[in-house]
Design a protein around this motif. Structure first.
Motif, PDB file in Angstrom:
ATOM      1  N   LEU A 156       0.827  -1.206   0.000  1.00 48.75           N
ATOM      2  CA  LEU A 156       0.000   0.000   0.000  1.00 48.75           C
ATOM      3  C   LEU A 156       0.867   1.265   0.000  1.00 48.75           C
ATOM      4  CD1 LEU A 156      -2.873  -0.996   2.465  1.00 48.75           C
ATOM      5  CD2 LEU A 156      -2.941  -0.898  -0.041  1.00 48.75           C
ATOM      6  N   LEU A 157       1.964   1.244   0.744  1.00 49.80           N
ATOM      7  CA  LEU A 157       2.893   2.376   0.749  1.00 49.80           C
ATOM      8  C   LEU A 157       3.489   2.576  -0.639  1.00 49.80           C
ATOM      9  CD1 LEU A 157       4.526   4.545   2.293  1.00 49.80           C
ATOM     10  CD2 LEU A 157       6.185   2.745   2.860  1.00 49.80           C
ATOM     11  N   ALA A 158       3.873   1.477  -1.271  1.00 51.97           N
ATOM     12  CA  ALA A 158       4.452   1.551  -2.614  1.00 51.97           C
ATOM     13  C   ALA A 158       3.442   2.073  -3.628  1.00 51.97           C
ATOM     14  CB  ALA A 158       4.966   0.178  -3.035  1.00 51.97           C
ATOM     15  N   LEU A 190       3.433   5.372  -6.334  1.00 55.81           N
ATOM     16  CA  LEU A 190       3.308   5.131  -7.773  1.00 55.81           C
ATOM     17  C   LEU A 190       2.111   5.875  -8.355  1.00 55.81           C
ATOM     18  CD1 LEU A 190       4.190   1.331  -7.950  1.00 55.81           C
ATOM     19  CD2 LEU A 190       5.560   3.244  -8.810  1.00 55.81           C
ATOM     20  N   VAL A 191       1.004   5.901  -7.636  1.00 55.88           N
ATOM     21  CA  VAL A 191      -0.168   6.646  -8.108  1.00 55.88           C
ATOM     22  C   VAL A 191       0.174   8.133  -8.229  1.00 55.88           C
ATOM     23  CG1 VAL A 191      -2.485   7.416  -7.484  1.00 55.88           C
ATOM     24  CG2 VAL A 191      -1.889   4.998  -7.299  1.00 55.88           C
ATOM     25  N   GLY A 192       0.882   8.666  -7.243  1.00 61.37           N
ATOM     26  CA  GLY A 192       1.297  10.061  -7.306  1.00 61.37           C
ATOM     27  C   GLY A 192       2.223  10.334  -8.479  1.00 61.37           C
ATOM     28  N   GLN A 197      -6.186  -0.202  -9.425  1.00 64.21           N
ATOM     29  CA  GLN A 197      -5.672   1.141  -9.723  1.00 64.21           C
ATOM     30  C   GLN A 197      -4.731   1.144 -10.921  1.00 64.21           C
ATOM     31  OE1 GLN A 197      -3.954   1.855  -5.842  1.00 64.21           O
ATOM     32  NE2 GLN A 197      -5.666   3.171  -5.227  1.00 64.21           N
ATOM     33  N   GLY A 198      -4.548  -0.007 -11.560  1.00 60.57           N
ATOM     34  CA  GLY A 198      -3.672  -0.087 -12.718  1.00 60.57           C
ATOM     35  C   GLY A 198      -2.206  -0.221 -12.375  1.00 60.57           C
ATOM     36  N   ILE A 199      -1.907  -0.607 -11.146  1.00 58.80           N
ATOM     37  CA  ILE A 199      -0.524  -0.841 -10.719  1.00 58.80           C
ATOM     38  C   ILE A 199      -0.251  -2.338 -10.797  1.00 58.80           C
ATOM     39  CG2 ILE A 199       1.150  -0.586  -8.849  1.00 58.80           C
ATOM     40  CD1 ILE A 199       0.129   2.087  -9.905  1.00 58.80           C
ATOM     41  N   ALA A 200       0.828  -2.714 -11.459  1.00 62.23           N
ATOM     42  CA  ALA A 200       1.206  -4.122 -11.523  1.00 62.23           C
ATOM     43  C   ALA A 200       1.874  -4.539 -10.213  1.00 62.23           C
ATOM     44  CB  ALA A 200       2.159  -4.373 -12.688  1.00 62.23           C
TER      45      ALA A 200
END
Length: 250
Positions: free
Chosen positions: A93-95, A99-101, A139-142
């Protein structure tokens, strides 16, 4: 231009397991060497961050997500030691937050991957790990996980974008290299594909080794687009690897 390069940058948040079990047979020593080899292969224009675990079961950011500085991030790997629990959920979650930012700063361009290297299950919030991973994937994060010396029943193997198994330092290095899919790592990626196929005792096929397990066929929360892209990358790696080996024959 610099602006175009910045918007298209690859972004890797590495979650590196420093729990107490990594001290067994100095697994952390081999894992640190493999990680530094991986960092030497990451494209120079990529952004990389590093998160490890603390003794009190919380994630600790060792290196902020930013332009790749091989010397500085490599130096931050050297003193890492094995102790404490395995807070994979909070680390992921921290990572994902960073990445979203960064994706907003890159106006949606580029690629965003959380790479987890671990030798065990979530121990701090085991009930919440799968829901958190589904949230990150949505969220589109792999989320790519390398299980380092873990049982074949490891619970995250079908819950993430890609899962790879590695039983020793050499296999871990190959698995890490295959994450990149860059031209200079085709040989390593092809080697990993062969290792993975042997571990699964899969029969050989005309098309080469089977691709790594992806979540697309078993987990509704993952992205079909990511799954298809992952399969295409693996197939491209294998084809290029075969072409190289044939071209090298006398």
């Amino acid at each position: 231009s610099d602006i175009v390069d910045e918007r298209l940058a690859l972004n890797y948040e590495i979650v590196f397991d420093t729990s107490g079990s990594m001290g067994t047979n100095d697994k952390i020593g081999g894992a640190k060497r493999a990680l530094k080899r991986f960092l030497s292969l990451v494209p120079a224009e990529a952004r990389v961050g590093l998160i490890v675990f603390t003794d009190d079961g919380k994630p600790r950011r060792v290196f902020p997500l930013g332009p790749l500085d091989r010397q500085r991030i490599g130096a931050s790997v050297d003193p890492l030691q094995a102790s404490g629990n395995t807070p994979i959920k909070d680390s992921v979650l921290l990572a994902s937050a960073s990445l979203v930012g960064q994706r907003e700063r890159q106006q949606g361009y580029g690629a965003y991957t959380i790479l987890v290297v671990t030798d065990g299950e979530e121990t701090v919030y085991p009930q919440g790990i799968h829901a958190s991973i589904r949230e990150v994937l949505s969220q589109g994060i792999a989320v790519e996980v390398i299980g380092f010396d873990v049982p074949s029943t490891y619970s995250l193997r079908n819950a993430v974008t890609k899962y790879r198994a590695a039983n020793d330092e050499a296999e871990l290095s190959a698995a890490l290299a295959s994450v990149l899919g860059e031209a200079e790592t085709y040989d390593e990626a092809a080697q990993f594909a062969r290792i993975d196929a042997a571990q699964r005792q899969a029969p050989p096929s005309d098309s080469g080794p089977a691709p790594p397990v992806t979540a697309g066929s078993t987990q509704s929360g993952s992205s079909p687009v990511l799954t298809i892209l992952g399969i295409l990358v693996v197939l491209l790696v294998v084809v290029l690897g075969v072409a190289r080996s044939r071209g090298a024959r006398p």
